[in-house]
Design an enzyme around this catalytic site. Structure first.
Site, PDB file in Angstrom:
ATOM      1  N   LYS A 169       0.807  -1.215   0.000  1.00 46.12           N
ATOM      2  CA  LYS A 169       0.000   0.000   0.000  1.00 46.12           C
ATOM      3  C   LYS A 169       0.842   1.269   0.000  1.00 46.12           C
ATOM      4  O   LYS A 169       0.648   2.138  -0.830  1.00 46.12           O
ATOM      5  CB  LYS A 169      -0.971  -0.029   1.181  1.00 46.12           C
ATOM      6  CG  LYS A 169      -1.966  -1.180   1.007  1.00 46.12           C
ATOM      7  CD  LYS A 169      -2.761  -1.490   2.258  1.00 46.12           C
ATOM      8  CE  LYS A 169      -3.465  -2.841   2.137  1.00 46.12           C
ATOM      9  NZ  LYS A 169      -2.535  -3.983   1.986  1.00 46.12           N
TER      10      LYS A 169
ATOM     11  N   THR B 295       5.491  -7.372   0.232  1.00 46.92           N
ATOM     12  CA  THR B 295       6.395  -8.292   0.929  1.00 46.92           C
ATOM     13  C   THR B 295       5.596  -9.429   1.540  1.00 46.92           C
ATOM     14  O   THR B 295       4.427  -9.264   1.892  1.00 46.92           O
ATOM     15  CB  THR B 295       7.172  -7.576   2.058  1.00 46.92           C
ATOM     16  OG1 THR B 295       6.249  -7.001   2.976  1.00 46.92           O
ATOM     17  CG2 THR B 295       8.105  -6.517   1.504  1.00 46.92           C
TER      18      THR B 295
ATOM     19  N   ASN C 269       5.547 -11.898   4.753  1.00 43.19           N
ATOM     20  CA  ASN C 269       6.042 -11.871   6.124  1.00 43.19           C
ATOM     21  C   ASN C 269       5.975 -13.249   6.753  1.00 43.19           C
ATOM     22  O   ASN C 269       4.982 -13.960   6.584  1.00 43.19           O
ATOM     23  CB  ASN C 269       5.208 -10.899   6.962  1.00 43.19           C
ATOM     24  CG  ASN C 269       5.362  -9.478   6.476  1.00 43.19           C
ATOM     25  OD1 ASN C 269       6.254  -8.768   6.920  1.00 43.19           O
ATOM     26  ND2 ASN C 269       4.525  -9.069   5.548  1.00 43.19           N
TER      27      ASN C 269
ATOM     28  N   GLU D 125      11.000  -9.744   6.198  1.00 46.02           N
ATOM     29  CA  GLU D 125      10.075  -9.456   5.114  1.00 46.02           C
ATOM     30  C   GLU D 125      10.755  -9.744   3.789  1.00 46.02           C
ATOM     31  O   GLU D 125      11.835  -9.236   3.516  1.00 46.02           O
ATOM     32  CB  GLU D 125       9.635  -7.991   5.177  1.00 46.02           C
ATOM     33  CG  GLU D 125       8.947  -7.645   6.494  1.00 46.02           C
ATOM     34  CD  GLU D 125       8.557  -6.182   6.583  1.00 46.02           C
ATOM     35  OE1 GLU D 125       8.073  -5.641   5.580  1.00 46.02           O
ATOM     36  OE2 GLU D 125       8.753  -5.596   7.656  1.00 46.02           O
TER      37      GLU D 125
ATOM     38  N   ILE E 118       9.503 -10.738  -3.200  1.00 43.87           N
ATOM     39  CA  ILE E 118       9.800 -11.641  -4.314  1.00 43.87           C
ATOM     40  C   ILE E 118       9.751 -10.825  -5.600  1.00 43.87           C
ATOM     41  O   ILE E 118       8.784 -10.092  -5.832  1.00 43.87           O
ATOM     42  CB  ILE E 118       8.796 -12.811  -4.349  1.00 43.87           C
ATOM     43  CG1 ILE E 118       8.845 -13.581  -3.017  1.00 43.87           C
ATOM     44  CG2 ILE E 118       9.101 -13.739  -5.530  1.00 43.87           C
ATOM     45  CD1 ILE E 118       7.760 -14.628  -2.866  1.00 43.87           C
TER      46      ILE E 118
ATOM     47  N   HIS F 185       8.823 -10.719  -8.606  1.00 48.82           N
ATOM     48  CA  HIS F 185       7.885 -11.384  -9.506  1.00 48.82           C
ATOM     49  C   HIS F 185       6.512 -10.799  -9.193  1.00 48.82           C
ATOM     50  O   HIS F 185       6.246 -10.451  -8.047  1.00 48.82           O
ATOM     51  CB  HIS F 185       7.884 -12.902  -9.248  1.00 48.82           C
ATOM     52  CG  HIS F 185       6.859 -13.645 -10.048  1.00 48.82           C
ATOM     53  ND1 HIS F 185       7.026 -13.916 -11.380  1.00 48.82           N
ATOM     54  CD2 HIS F 185       5.654 -14.164  -9.692  1.00 48.82           C
ATOM     55  CE1 HIS F 185       5.954 -14.575 -11.813  1.00 48.82           C
ATOM     56  NE2 HIS F 185       5.108 -14.738 -10.804  1.00 48.82           N
TER      57      HIS F 185
ATOM     58  N   TYR G 106      -1.278 -15.478   1.513  1.00 55.29           N
ATOM     59  CA  TYR G 106      -1.295 -15.716   2.961  1.00 55.29           C
ATOM     60  C   TYR G 106      -1.625 -17.176   3.213  1.00 55.29           C
ATOM     61  O   TYR G 106      -2.476 -17.762   2.551  1.00 55.29           O
ATOM     62  CB  TYR G 106      -2.345 -14.844   3.655  1.00 55.29           C
ATOM     63  CG  TYR G 106      -2.077 -13.363   3.521  1.00 55.29           C
ATOM     64  CD1 TYR G 106      -0.914 -12.801   4.034  1.00 55.29           C
ATOM     65  CD2 TYR G 106      -2.989 -12.539   2.878  1.00 55.29           C
ATOM     66  CE1 TYR G 106      -0.665 -11.446   3.902  1.00 55.29           C
ATOM     67  CE2 TYR G 106      -2.744 -11.179   2.748  1.00 55.29           C
ATOM     68  CZ  TYR G 106      -1.580 -10.644   3.257  1.00 55.29           C
ATOM     69  OH  TYR G 106      -1.335  -9.301   3.125  1.00 55.29           O
TER      70      TYR G 106
ATOM     71  N   ARG H 175      23.240  -4.576   2.467  1.00 54.84           N
ATOM     72  CA  ARG H 175      23.586  -3.388   3.266  1.00 54.84           C
ATOM     73  C   ARG H 175      22.944  -3.477   4.647  1.00 54.84           C
ATOM     74  O   ARG H 175      21.996  -4.231   4.845  1.00 54.84           O
ATOM     75  CB  ARG H 175      23.124  -2.103   2.565  1.00 54.84           C
ATOM     76  CG  ARG H 175      21.611  -2.012   2.436  1.00 54.84           C
ATOM     77  CD  ARG H 175      21.164  -0.660   1.875  1.00 54.84           C
ATOM     78  NE  ARG H 175      19.740  -0.649   1.612  1.00 54.84           N
ATOM     79  CZ  ARG H 175      18.803  -0.401   2.538  1.00 54.84           C
ATOM     80  NH1 ARG H 175      19.128  -0.173   3.791  1.00 54.84           N
ATOM     81  NH2 ARG H 175      17.516  -0.394   2.209  1.00 54.84           N
TER      82      ARG H 175
ATOM     83  N   PHE I 278      15.469   6.521   7.058  1.00 51.42           N
ATOM     84  CA  PHE I 278      15.364   7.391   5.891  1.00 51.42           C
ATOM     85  C   PHE I 278      14.592   8.640   6.273  1.00 51.42           C
ATOM     86  O   PHE I 278      13.740   8.615   7.151  1.00 51.42           O
ATOM     87  CB  PHE I 278      14.660   6.646   4.747  1.00 51.42           C
ATOM     88  CG  PHE I 278      15.462   5.486   4.237  1.00 51.42           C
ATOM     89  CD1 PHE I 278      16.444   5.671   3.277  1.00 51.42           C
ATOM     90  CD2 PHE I 278      15.272   4.223   4.758  1.00 51.42           C
ATOM     91  CE1 PHE I 278      17.217   4.603   2.840  1.00 51.42           C
ATOM     92  CE2 PHE I 278      16.040   3.150   4.329  1.00 51.42           C
ATOM     93  CZ  PHE I 278      17.013   3.347   3.358  1.00 51.42           C
TER      94      PHE I 278
END
Length: 156
Positions: free
Chosen positions: A22, A28, A30, A80, A83, A85, A92, A105, A110
């Site tokens: 969103k 992701t 989880n 998280e 993928i 794709h 889920y 990293r 941020f």
């Protein structure tokens, strides 16, 4: 960061914070708290790359965040997986199998959502480059990604 790699992990996909798709446009998958807690305690937080497979589906490149997501000030550690794709629907409850191949990293904060999104896009590009290397490609075909019969869910 590297002594546990490659790291093989499998677990059920659970609902996360609902931010990836969103707010970030970067969905992701989880893992549950139990799976997160099973990770080696000394594995460094940060961004990793590797391979991922949902159910008995195809194996795709992925980028993975392990940590507290400083931008969002999480109080629980999360793992998280993004993928690389496009899936037609959520998965889920499916079993996600991942192999973490390498470290990109450390985790960092941020100043803005835009800066976070830009960093994630750079991480995705780095993951793609690394996973195209022959030494990383070989694990894409690993037997780990073949779920034992009886573990196949939702006809996948």
């Amino acid at each position: 960061a590297m002594k546990h790699l490659p790291y093989f992990c499998r677990g059920e996909v659970v609902k996360g914070f609902g931010r990836g798709s969103k707010e970030l446009g970067i969905p992701t998958a989880n893992f549950s708290e139990q799976v997160v807690e099973s990770f080696p305690s000394d594995i460094s937080t940060g961004i990793y790359y590797g391979w991922a497979c949902v159910g008995n589906g195809d194996v795709h490149k992925m980028v993975l965040s392990i940590g507290w997501n400083p931008f969002y000030k999480n109080i629980k550690k999360s793992v998280e997986t993004h993928i690389i794709h496009t899936f037609k629907e959520d998965f889920y409850g499916e079993i996600l199998s991942i192999v973490i191949m390498g470290y990109i990293r450390p985790e960092r904060n941020f100043d803005s959502l835009e800066a976070l999104i830009l960093a994630i896009q750079e991480d995705i590009e780095e993951a793609k480059r690394q996973l195209d290397l022959p030494e990383n490609l070989k694990l894409k075909e690993d037997n780990f990604f073949q779920l034992p019969e009886g573990k196949i869910m939702n006809n996948h």
